[in-house]
Design an enzyme around this catalytic site. Structure first.
Site, PDB file in Angstrom:
ATOM      1  N   ASP A  83       2.452   1.955   3.302  1.00 19.98           N
ATOM      2  CA  ASP A  83       3.312   0.981   4.077  1.00 19.98           C
ATOM      3  C   ASP A  83       4.806   1.566   3.840  1.00 19.98           C
ATOM      4  O   ASP A  83       5.680   1.398   4.474  1.00 19.98           O
ATOM      5  CB  ASP A  83       3.170  -0.400   3.270  1.00 19.98           C
ATOM      6  CG  ASP A  83       1.952  -0.831   3.254  1.00 19.98           C
ATOM      7  OD1 ASP A  83       0.957  -0.513   4.174  1.00 19.98           O
ATOM      8  OD2 ASP A  83       1.486  -1.633   2.588  1.00 19.98           O
ATOM      9  N   HIS A  98       1.030  -1.308   0.080  1.00 17.61           N
ATOM     10  CA  HIS A  98      -0.153  -0.016  -0.057  1.00 17.61           C
ATOM     11  C   HIS A  98       0.933   1.247   0.059  1.00 17.61           C
ATOM     12  O   HIS A  98       1.801   1.122   0.547  1.00 17.61           O
ATOM     13  CB  HIS A  98      -1.081   0.092   1.349  1.00 17.61           C
ATOM     14  CG  HIS A  98      -1.840  -1.149   1.442  1.00 17.61           C
ATOM     15  ND1 HIS A  98      -1.331  -2.320   2.308  1.00 17.61           N
ATOM     16  CD2 HIS A  98      -2.918  -1.242   1.335  1.00 17.61           C
ATOM     17  CE1 HIS A  98      -2.208  -3.214   2.347  1.00 17.61           C
ATOM     18  NE2 HIS A  98      -3.454  -2.377   1.839  1.00 17.61           N
TER      19      HIS A  98
HETATM   20  C1  XLS Z   1      -7.663  -6.880   4.163  1.00 15.97           C
HETATM   21  C2  XLS Z   1      -7.073  -7.075   2.684  1.00 15.97           C
HETATM   22  C3  XLS Z   1      -5.690  -6.008   2.375  1.00 15.97           C
HETATM   23  C4  XLS Z   1      -5.741  -6.105   1.009  1.00 15.97           C
HETATM   24  C5  XLS Z   1      -4.868  -5.004   0.487  1.00 15.97           C
HETATM   25  O1  XLS Z   1      -8.377  -7.512   4.738  1.00 15.97           O
HETATM   26  O2  XLS Z   1      -6.605  -8.398   2.667  1.00 15.97           O
HETATM   27  O3  XLS Z   1      -4.800  -6.465   2.815  1.00 15.97           O
HETATM   28  O4  XLS Z   1      -5.130  -7.138   0.518  1.00 15.97           O
HETATM   29  O5  XLS Z   1      -5.541  -3.643   0.566  1.00 15.97           O
END
Ligand code: XLS
Ligand code: NI
Ligand code: NI
Length: 441
Positions: free
Chosen positions: A109, A106
């Site tokens: 991140d 993200h």
């Molecule tokens: C959350 C999601 C997230 C997505 C990316 O439950 O899995 O991690 O993969 O935003």
């Protein structure tokens, strides 16, 4: 080694070797042999294993009952860009030692979000530049990027489905930045997970309006990325709930319908996550079958839930039965459409040794590799395919084939039914198939 920066974060752990199933070395692969050919392709190409930046390098193990327990040595600097660079050093050391080819992130991140949009964009640009160098030096690639449009308080009522247009616009700006970053890093795909696109209460929500907004917004995002030369695939990641009571991207079938309704079906596919499937009351194989049936099996977020807990526990995959069924569907579908296997999984809060992150990924990769080998043998050596095909044999010729070709009317069905008389029962052979799968495992 240039890759390691100034400092080694995972001391005493070298490159993880493949040692075969007889090995008792916990820091070696037992089944994941990247170059081994399965069904005409090296294992690593079937999987495109990716490390999830957020769980592995940002998550601290904090939960509603207590603070973090995972004290990351790369997360100590007060200066956000220094901290971001150190995190990148740790991440690339880890991915390289693990021998994975990909990572996913993200936007925030990579570097902490700043107080203003402009400053955030600035920070992102700088860290993207740094990551680009690390990627070039290591050969590690970007499977997908995404934007975190769910953590900041401004998104508490949603991003593209927010009732306040100002928030929608802000989300648009943020996603533009995340797409720019993904494109600059040669990202192969771009993901939308609608973290807060849904509702907490119907009393304050106009569902139809919100869905229309989301459809239009996604079209704008696609058009922007395409105008910037992005050739990859956009993925929607279904999840039925959490954090919202209800999320619009409920499951694969819901999302496929949504994509068709808003004219997004040619650019978007699905990124399916195991624990999201089970939260929706489905098996992961079900979700994969639904997506594959429409040519939309794009990518996988690998993890598992807990049989006794009803939330997204995001544990590392280790259920051989579950993953074998997934690999059967994957091979039958001809693989993933552009995506890979991203370990969207996190360590337990009390897994505090640096080696635990390696052990978790090794276990996950080995589970997939073993399951792939089993599924490949089932498809090649057993009667599995034949049994499944034979159930539908009546559509291969004659009137059944004419029906599939759209050449019959309801009147015709009536005539055929009168002529054919009583129909013998045909067993579904379910237990036979279940036993067959277990025999190969
Ligand atoms: C959350 C999601 C997230 C997505 C990316 O439950 O899995 O991690 O993969 O935003
Ligand atoms: Ni996910
Ligand atoms: Ni998830």
């Amino acid at each position: 080694m240039v890759l390691l920066g100034d400092r080694e974060y995972f001391k005493g752990i070298g490159k993880i070797p493949y040692e075969g199933k007889e090995s008792d070395n916990p820091l070696a692969y037992k089944y994941y042999d990247p170059e081994r050919t399965v069904n005409g392709m090296p294992m690593k190409a079937h999987f495109k294993f990716a490390v999830a930046y957020w769980h592995s390098f940002c998550g601290t193990g904090a939960d509603p009952f207590g603070p973090g327990t995972l004290m990351h040595p790369w997360d100590v600097s007060e200066d956000p860009l220094t901290a971001a660079r150190q995190k990148a050093d740790a991440a690339f050391e880890f991915i390289t030692k693990l021998g994975f080819d990909y990572f996913c992130f993200h936007d925030f991140d990579l570097v902490a979000e700043a107080p203003t949009l402009l400053e955030s964009e600035n920070r992102l640009e700088k860290i993207v530049h740094y990551l680009k160098e690390k990627m070039e030096a290591s050969g590690v690639r970007l499977l997908w990027g995404t934007a975190n449009c769910f953590s900041h308080p401004r998104y508490m009522n949603g991003a593209s489905t927010n009732p306040d247009f100002r928030v929608l616009a802000r989300a648009g700006a943020q996603i533009k930045g995340a797409m720019d970053a993904t494109i600059a890093l040669g990202g192969e795909n771009y993901v939308f997970w609608g973290g807060r696109e849904g509702y907490m209460s119907l009393l304050n929500t106009q569902v139809g309006k919100e869905l229309d907004h989301m459809g239009r917004f996604l079209g704008m995002a696609r058009d922007y990325a395409r105008s910037q030369g992005f050739k990859g695939t956009f993925f929607i990641e279904p999840k039925p709930m959490e954090p919202m009571k209800h999320q619009y991207d409920y499951d694969a079938a819901t999302v496929i319908g949504f994509l068709h309704q808003y004219g997004l079906q040619d650019d978007f596919k699905l990124n399916l996550e195991v624990n999201h499937a089970t939260l929706a009351g489905h098996s992961m194989q079900h979700e994969m079958e639904i997506a594959a049936a429409r040519g939309m099996l794009g990518s996988i977020d690998a993890n598992r839930g807990d049989y006794q807990n009803g939330w997204d526990t995001d544990q590392f995959p280790n259920n051989l039965n579950e993953v074998t069924l997934m690999m059967l569907t994957l091979l039958e579908a001809g693989g993933l459409q552009g995506g890979g296997i991203n370990f969207d999984a996190k360590l337990r809060r009390n897994s505090t040794d640096p080696e635990d992150l390696f052990l978790a990924h090794i276990g996950g990769a080995d589970t997939f590799a073993r399951a792939l080998l089993i599924a490949d043998r089932i498809l090649r050596d057993s009667t599995y395919r034949q049994v499944r095909r034979q159930r539908y044999e009546s559509f291969e010729s004659g009137k059944g084939a004419a029906f599939e070709q759209g050449k019959l009317t309801l009147q015709d069905l009536h005539t055929i039914a009168l002529e054919q008389g009583e129909i013998p029962l045909q067993s579904g052979k379910q237990e036979m198939l279940e036993n067959l799968i277990n025999r190969y495992i």
